[in-house]
Every structure is written in structure tokens, then in C-alpha cells.
Design an enzyme around this catalytic site. Structure first.
Site, PDB file in Angstrom:
ATOM      1  N   ASP A  65       0.804  -1.226   0.000  1.00 46.00           N
ATOM      2  CA  ASP A  65       0.000   0.000   0.000  1.00 46.00           C
ATOM      3  C   ASP A  65       0.839   1.278   0.000  1.00 46.00           C
ATOM      4  OD1 ASP A  65      -2.983  -0.813   0.422  1.00 46.00           O
ATOM      5  OD2 ASP A  65      -1.892  -2.057   1.852  1.00 46.00           O
ATOM      6  N   GLU A 109      -0.614   9.517   1.622  1.00 40.28           N
ATOM      7  CA  GLU A 109      -1.458  10.377   2.451  1.00 40.28           C
ATOM      8  C   GLU A 109      -1.709   9.772   3.824  1.00 40.28           C
ATOM      9  OE1 GLU A 109      -5.723  12.562   1.872  1.00 40.28           O
ATOM     10  OE2 GLU A 109      -5.705  10.393   1.586  1.00 40.28           O
ATOM     11  N   ASP A 110      -1.762   8.447   3.899  1.00 40.29           N
ATOM     12  CA  ASP A 110      -2.092   7.813   5.173  1.00 40.29           C
ATOM     13  C   ASP A 110      -0.983   7.941   6.205  1.00 40.29           C
ATOM     14  OD1 ASP A 110      -4.673   6.953   4.546  1.00 40.29           O
ATOM     15  OD2 ASP A 110      -3.896   5.218   3.464  1.00 40.29           O
ATOM     16  N   ARG A 128       1.229  -1.678   7.495  1.00 42.45           N
ATOM     17  CA  ARG A 128       1.579  -0.377   6.925  1.00 42.45           C
ATOM     18  C   ARG A 128       2.424   0.486   7.849  1.00 42.45           C
ATOM     19  NH1 ARG A 128      -2.828   2.842   3.903  1.00 42.45           N
ATOM     20  NH2 ARG A 128      -0.855   3.593   3.036  1.00 42.45           N
ATOM     21  N   ARG A 149      -9.553   2.326  10.937  1.00 41.01           N
ATOM     22  CA  ARG A 149      -8.132   2.663  10.835  1.00 41.01           C
ATOM     23  C   ARG A 149      -7.706   3.821  11.741  1.00 41.01           C
ATOM     24  NH1 ARG A 149      -5.950   0.743   5.911  1.00 41.01           N
ATOM     25  NH2 ARG A 149      -7.016  -1.220   5.416  1.00 41.01           N
ATOM     26  N   HIS A 177     -12.277   5.263   4.804  1.00 39.52           N
ATOM     27  CA  HIS A 177     -11.793   6.490   5.433  1.00 39.52           C
ATOM     28  C   HIS A 177     -12.827   7.614   5.326  1.00 39.52           C
ATOM     29  CE1 HIS A 177      -7.478   5.042   4.440  1.00 39.52           C
ATOM     30  NE2 HIS A 177      -7.649   4.912   5.743  1.00 39.52           N
ATOM     31  N   CYS A 225      -5.193   9.991  -1.928  1.00 39.57           N
ATOM     32  CA  CYS A 225      -4.346   9.035  -1.212  1.00 39.57           C
ATOM     33  C   CYS A 225      -2.892   9.038  -1.677  1.00 39.57           C
ATOM     34  CB  CYS A 225      -4.886   7.616  -1.388  1.00 39.57           C
ATOM     35  SG  CYS A 225      -6.603   7.388  -0.919  1.00 39.57           S
TER      36      CYS A 225
END
Length: 255
Positions: A60, A65-66, A85, A130, A160, A247
Site C-alpha cells: 500500500d 497520504e495515510d 503499513r 483505521r 476512510h 491518497c
């Protein structure tokens, strides 16, 4: 000139984390071409591209962005909600260190940047699978001295918060009312996603233009009718990985 941090597509992208989607085959070479076109779109809109260190072992990792939330005054390095992640933050820490003071979300807090919507001095944090309340409180402590308010938002049916609502203009949002309470954003003009395109709420505002997936033509028409200037991109492989146009970059103004 705004700066956009991106990262290459992992060759293992087909092994990505999925929560609400059924797994589909992902064409890695097509994903790489689409990501290059996405970077071209960012550059067309005036962004300087900084590429974070590749993370090929992280399926991923293109979803930078995460890993970070960047404000004018500081950057917050997240603690991603999926255990696979968590190591992705290293590249974003390195990339953002020269540009902002860094703050870190620590356990028991978990946070994906895709759950964070910032409009002016207002921040909404999705309370999803998340991201949790402990991370929200840590974020509040980081940003309150700079005049930001932080509000938790329930998210249902999607990964999200920014799967359900994104900013598309100074006082305008794109929203799927089945996934987030539209009343929370009643102070904004709301454009709703077309009912046949529930996944179309993720749009990326850069300056006065919105980067938007050509994969959602019915919602694109609604945006155009609302006067939104669009730059369409092919986003099919990212969509299969439960991602969107916000993202794949972290955008901020140089200080």
C-alpha cells in the site's frame, strides 16, 4: 509553489489491504502508468514533486497520504491502523523533516491520514477501522495551540472519512450521504455523489482545480454543473486497492 510528496507503486500492490472491497486483479504496469499521469497532473497544476523513498515491500506504500498530515505550522506523522503499513511512515518522516516540525501519533493511537479532512482551521477525523479516539486526542493536543478545532466524525460503509467527503472548493464539499452525516458539513455547499457511484466522493483540490477520477463520469458531470473545474485522471487500479486521488500525495505549501 506547492509541494507534493509521492511514492512509486509497489510491485506487490495486488496484495494490498482491503476492508470493504472484494479483491480484484490489479495490473501493476497500468497502475505505474496511471501514477505517472497523476504526477503529471499535479505538476500541471503547479506542484513540485518530491518522491519519498520507495517501499517496494509494502503493497500500500503508494498511498502516502495515510502516513502524514501536513499543516502550515507542523506535520503529524501517523501510526497507520493496519499493522502491515506501520513501516511506511519512515519515508514520509525523512521527506517531511526538512519542511515542518514533526509530531508523532503514538500507540494506543492509530491514525490514517485518509481519515483527516482539513478545511481552514477546522479538522475532522474519521472514527473508522483505521483511526481511533486516542489518536484524535493526540492530534488535538498538537494543533490546538495553533488555533485549530478537531472534531471526530463517524464513518460507515467505507474505509476512510475522505472516502466519504472531500473539499472541492473554498466553501464546497463532495459527499456521499450514505457514508457520512451531511449535516456535519451544512455550513458548506454540498455536491452529492451520483447514487450509482458511491465511491466517487474522493476528489483532490489543488489551487482552484479538482483532480478527479474519470472512472466516475456521472459524478464528474454533477461537479461540472456545479462550476467545479476538473482535471480528469484514470484511476482504475488505485480504486481496486480501495484508494483515491487524495491518497497518492501529500500536498503542502513551502514555508
Amino acid at each position: 509553489m506547492p509541494t507534493a510528496i509521492t511514492r512509486p507503486v509497489s510491485p506487490k500492490m495486488a496484495e494490498c489491504e482491503l476492508t470493504h472491497f472484494d479483491r480484484q486483479p490489479i495490473d501493476i504496469m497500468r497502475a505505474i502508468r496511471q501514477h505517472a499521469a497523476y504526477e503529471d497532473a499535479l505538476q500541471e497544476l503547479g506542484c513540485k514533486i518530491i518522491r519519498a523513498l520507495p517501499a517496494p515491500e509494502n503493497p500500500d506504500s503508494v498511498f502516502v497520504e495515510d502516513c502524514a498530515v501536513v499543516l502550515d505550522e507542523l506535520a503529524i506523522i501517523t501510526n497507520p491502523g493496519a499493522s502491515s503499513r506501520k513501516s511506511e511512515i519512515v519515508g514520509l518522516t525523512t521527506a517531511l523533516g526538512p519542511h515542518r516540525p514533526l509530531h508523532f501519533i503514538l500507540a494506543p493511537g492509530v491514525l490514517d491520514g485518509g481519515d483527516v479532512l482539513v478545511i481552514g482551521k477546522q479538522i475532522w477525523v474519521g472514527q473508522s477501522s483505521r483511526s481511533n479516539a486516542a489518536a484524535l486526542e493526540q492530534m488535538r493536543s498538537f494543533v490546538a495551540p495553533h488555533g485549530y478545532t478537531v472534531t471526530g466524525v463517524e464513518v460507515t460503509g467505507c474505509l476512510h472519512l475522505k472516502s466519504a467527503v472531500t473539499q472541492i472548493g473554498k466553501d464546497m464539499v463532495l459527499l456521499n450521504p450514505d457514508w457520512v452525516d451531511a449535516g456535519i458539513f451544512r455550513s458548506f455547499k454540498i455536491v452529492e455523489t451520483h447514487p450509482d457511484e458511491p465511491g466517487a466522493a474522493n476528489a483532490l483540490l489543488v489551487g482552484d482545480t479538482v483532480i478527479f477520477p474519470a472512472d466516475f463520469p456521472l459524478t464528474a458531470l454533477r461537479l461540472a454543473e456545479a462550476g467545479v473545474e476538473l482535471l480528469l485522471v484514470d484511476n482504475s487500479e488505485v480504486i481496486k486497492a480501495e484508494g483515491g486521488v487524495t491518497c497518492c500525495s501529500v500536498i503542502f505549501a513551502e514555508k
